[in-house]
Enzyme design. Structure first.
Site, PDB file in Angstrom:
ATOM      1  N   GLY A  14      -6.902   3.901   8.771  1.00  0.00           N
ATOM      2  CA  GLY A  14      -7.457   4.777   9.999  1.00  0.00           C
ATOM      3  C   GLY A  14      -7.192   6.219   9.537  1.00  0.00           C
ATOM      4  O   GLY A  14      -6.107   6.537   8.697  1.00  0.00           O
ATOM      5  N   ASP A 106       0.138   1.547   7.621  1.00  0.00           N
ATOM      6  CA  ASP A 106       0.979   0.192   7.545  1.00  0.00           C
ATOM      7  C   ASP A 106      -0.001  -0.542   6.649  1.00  0.00           C
ATOM      8  O   ASP A 106       0.490  -1.237   5.414  1.00  0.00           O
ATOM      9  CB  ASP A 106       1.088  -0.391   8.944  1.00  0.00           C
ATOM     10  CG  ASP A 106       1.532  -1.745   8.806  1.00  0.00           C
ATOM     11  OD1 ASP A 106       2.701  -2.072   8.416  1.00  0.00           O
ATOM     12  OD2 ASP A 106       0.758  -2.550   9.414  1.00  0.00           O
ATOM     13  N   THR A 129      -0.884   8.400   9.649  1.00  0.00           N
ATOM     14  CA  THR A 129      -1.209   7.442  10.836  1.00  0.00           C
ATOM     15  C   THR A 129      -0.636   8.283  12.148  1.00  0.00           C
ATOM     16  O   THR A 129       0.232   8.680  11.982  1.00  0.00           O
ATOM     17  CB  THR A 129      -0.665   5.918  10.744  1.00  0.00           C
ATOM     18  OG1 THR A 129      -0.885   5.695  11.945  1.00  0.00           O
ATOM     19  CG2 THR A 129       0.636   5.875  10.557  1.00  0.00           C
ATOM     20  N   ASP A 133       4.068   4.142  13.329  1.00  0.00           N
ATOM     21  CA  ASP A 133       4.835   3.054  13.342  1.00  0.00           C
ATOM     22  C   ASP A 133       5.208   2.607  12.114  1.00  0.00           C
ATOM     23  O   ASP A 133       5.763   1.475  11.779  1.00  0.00           O
ATOM     24  CB  ASP A 133       3.704   1.858  13.867  1.00  0.00           C
ATOM     25  CG  ASP A 133       2.573   1.861  12.887  1.00  0.00           C
ATOM     26  OD1 ASP A 133       2.161   2.930  12.081  1.00  0.00           O
ATOM     27  OD2 ASP A 133       1.792   1.019  13.312  1.00  0.00           O
TER      28      ASP A 133
HETATM   29  P1  ADP Z   1      -4.016   1.338   8.005  1.00  0.00           P
HETATM   30  O1  ADP Z   1      -3.453   1.935   6.458  1.00  0.00           O
HETATM   31  O2  ADP Z   1      -4.277   2.558   8.561  1.00  0.00           O
HETATM   32  O3  ADP Z   1      -2.887   0.453   8.720  1.00  0.00           O
HETATM   33  P2  ADP Z   1      -5.783  -1.282   7.419  1.00  0.00           P
HETATM   34  O4  ADP Z   1      -4.751  -2.011   8.093  1.00  0.00           O
HETATM   35  O5  ADP Z   1      -6.856  -1.025   7.921  1.00  0.00           O
HETATM   36  O6  ADP Z   1      -5.270   0.549   7.821  1.00  0.00           O
HETATM   37  O7  ADP Z   1      -5.344  -1.334   5.822  1.00  0.00           O
HETATM   38  C1  ADP Z   1      -6.224  -0.637   5.086  1.00  0.00           C
HETATM   39  C2  ADP Z   1      -6.575  -1.374   3.683  1.00  0.00           C
HETATM   40  O8  ADP Z   1      -5.558  -1.594   3.190  1.00  0.00           O
HETATM   41  C3  ADP Z   1      -7.348  -2.711   4.095  1.00  0.00           C
HETATM   42  O9  ADP Z   1      -8.681  -2.453   4.352  1.00  0.00           O
HETATM   43  C4  ADP Z   1      -7.200  -3.402   2.766  1.00  0.00           C
HETATM   44  O10 ADP Z   1      -8.012  -2.860   1.819  1.00  0.00           O
HETATM   45  C5  ADP Z   1      -5.683  -2.859   2.126  1.00  0.00           C
HETATM   46  N1  ADP Z   1      -4.792  -3.737   2.497  1.00  0.00           N
HETATM   47  C6  ADP Z   1      -4.347  -4.022   3.901  1.00  0.00           C
HETATM   48  N2  ADP Z   1      -3.304  -5.058   3.782  1.00  0.00           N
HETATM   49  C7  ADP Z   1      -3.366  -5.575   2.459  1.00  0.00           C
HETATM   50  C8  ADP Z   1      -2.511  -6.552   2.025  1.00  0.00           C
HETATM   51  N3  ADP Z   1      -1.825  -7.434   2.542  1.00  0.00           N
HETATM   52  N4  ADP Z   1      -3.178  -7.010   0.380  1.00  0.00           N
HETATM   53  C9  ADP Z   1      -4.088  -6.125  -0.038  1.00  0.00           C
HETATM   54  N5  ADP Z   1      -4.642  -5.176   0.573  1.00  0.00           N
HETATM   55  C10 ADP Z   1      -4.363  -4.864   1.916  1.00  0.00           C
END
Ligand code: ADP
Length: 326
Positions: A14, A106, A129, A133
């Site tokens: 995000g 996260d 973010t 959090d």
């Molecule tokens: P944010 O960073 O805002 O929390 P997301 O939860 O959408 O956003 O995570 C962003 C990207 O990080 C995901 O689209 C994915 O490519 C990568 N990602 C998230 N969790 C994992 C994981 N456990 N292993 C590998 N890549 C991950």
């Protein structure tokens, strides 16, 4: 570990106001310290699909006051797979990128942790973010701007809310965390915040209704954090209609309004400090840490700690809200 010459930089997940200020700070601090910088577009997706460009100091001019991220951001399914991460590593090698700075939330830091466990790549994360959090940092980049936007919106809703006995339920973002709802409620003088952190302890809606509407006003404003745990604004409004039909309820979902806009001074300063600290961390040989802010001091927080889901909320604020809404 071989010495670092080139740093790859990406924003992921995000978007949050202040990400551009962070991009500027990382790029300029890195170049100041003699590193080369490569900008990676669209987060991990750009790392997998090879969207990598050289970044010079002037490439980050005139960006810090804009919301969003000039590097763009994305969610990337391929990076969730071992093959996708192998491809990302191959692209890094092709561009001779020795270390990564990842700005995101996260999920992005979980991805960074996973990547670092499989490949010998030093990674430093910046908490980008609006949700605030991430564990181990008092503030995340973008949180202050979103909080100010929420305050601005609630002030305007309050102006129209004065002449009826109405219950205004305003949903704010937070991704299962109540920082925006609770602090937004205090900052805007709302009557209550319904947050996931205490949803399992008390029925916050029943408590609010039973305590009566604020005596000095005819309408009440309640902020609710978006979350399946709270039920969100729609879920709460549905409950009010069924259980307390005497109240006329209005719902506003602030949604993506909260992500946009020019970052506040606080977010720009935080992003600048953290961006510079990311380069210091790499110079000191740190790896797999997020830059945190603890009482105005920069700290290094291991990814495993940063992505813990239980960052504590300031419970004193809940009490202050109650006292101030009589
Ligand atoms: P944010 O960073 O805002 O929390 P997301 O939860 O959408 O956003 O995570 C962003 C990207 O990080 C995901 O689209 C994915 O490519 C990568 N990602 C998230 N969790 C994992 C994981 N456990 N292993 C590998 N890549 C991950």
């Amino acid at each position: 570990m071989a010495s670092i010459k080139t740093i790859g930089l990406l924003t992921s997940g995000g978007d949050a106001p202040g990400m551009n200020a962070a991009i500027r700070a990382v790029t300029r601090s890195a170049i100041f310290s003699g590193f080369k910088v490569k900008g990676i577009y669209r987060g991990y997706r750009g790392l997998v699909s090879d969207e990598v460009v050289d970044f010079r100091a002037q490439d980050v001019s005139n960006i810090m006051h804009h919301g969003g991220t000039i590097l763009k951001t994305a969610r990337c399914k391929e990076f969730m797979t071992a093959e996708g991460r192998q491809q990302a590593y191959d692209v890094m090698k092709k561009h001779e990128i020795d270390a990564l700075v990842v700005i995101g939330g996260d999920g992005s830091l979980s991805g960074a942790r996973q990547f670092a466990s499989e490949f010998d790549v030093p990674i430093v994360g910046l908490p980008g973010t609006i949700d605030n959090d991430l564990y181990g940092t008092d503030h995340t980049i973008g949180y202050d701007t979103a909080l100010n936007t929420i305050m601005w919106c609630v002030d305007r809703i309050r102006d129209t809310a004065s002449s009826h006995e109405r219950l205004f339920i305003i949903e704010v973002m937070g991704r299962n965390a109540g920082f925006l709802a609770l602090n937004g409620a205090v900052a805007s003088g709302a009557e209550a915040a319904i947050i996931p952190e205490i949803s399992t302890e008390v029925d916050q809606l029943a408590e609010l209704i039973e305590s009566g509407f604020r005596k000095s006003k005819r309408s009440s404003i309640v902020l609710v954090a978006e979350s399946p745990i709270t039920g969100g604004a729609m879920g709460l409004a549905e409950r009010v209609r069924k259980e307390y039909p005497q109240y006329d309820t209005r719902v506003t979902i602030l949604g993506h309004l909260q992500r946009g806009g020019s970052p506040t001074a606080q977010d720009r300063i935080l992003a600048s400090r953290m961006g510079a600290a990311a380069i210091d961390a790499l110079l000191e040989g740190q790896r797999n840490v997020m830059i945190g802010d603890d009482d105005e001091h920069i700290v290094y927080v291991p990814f495993s700690k940063a992505i813990r889901k239980d960052k504590p909320i300031d419970r004193d604020l809940i009490d202050i809200l109650r006292r101030l809404s009589i």
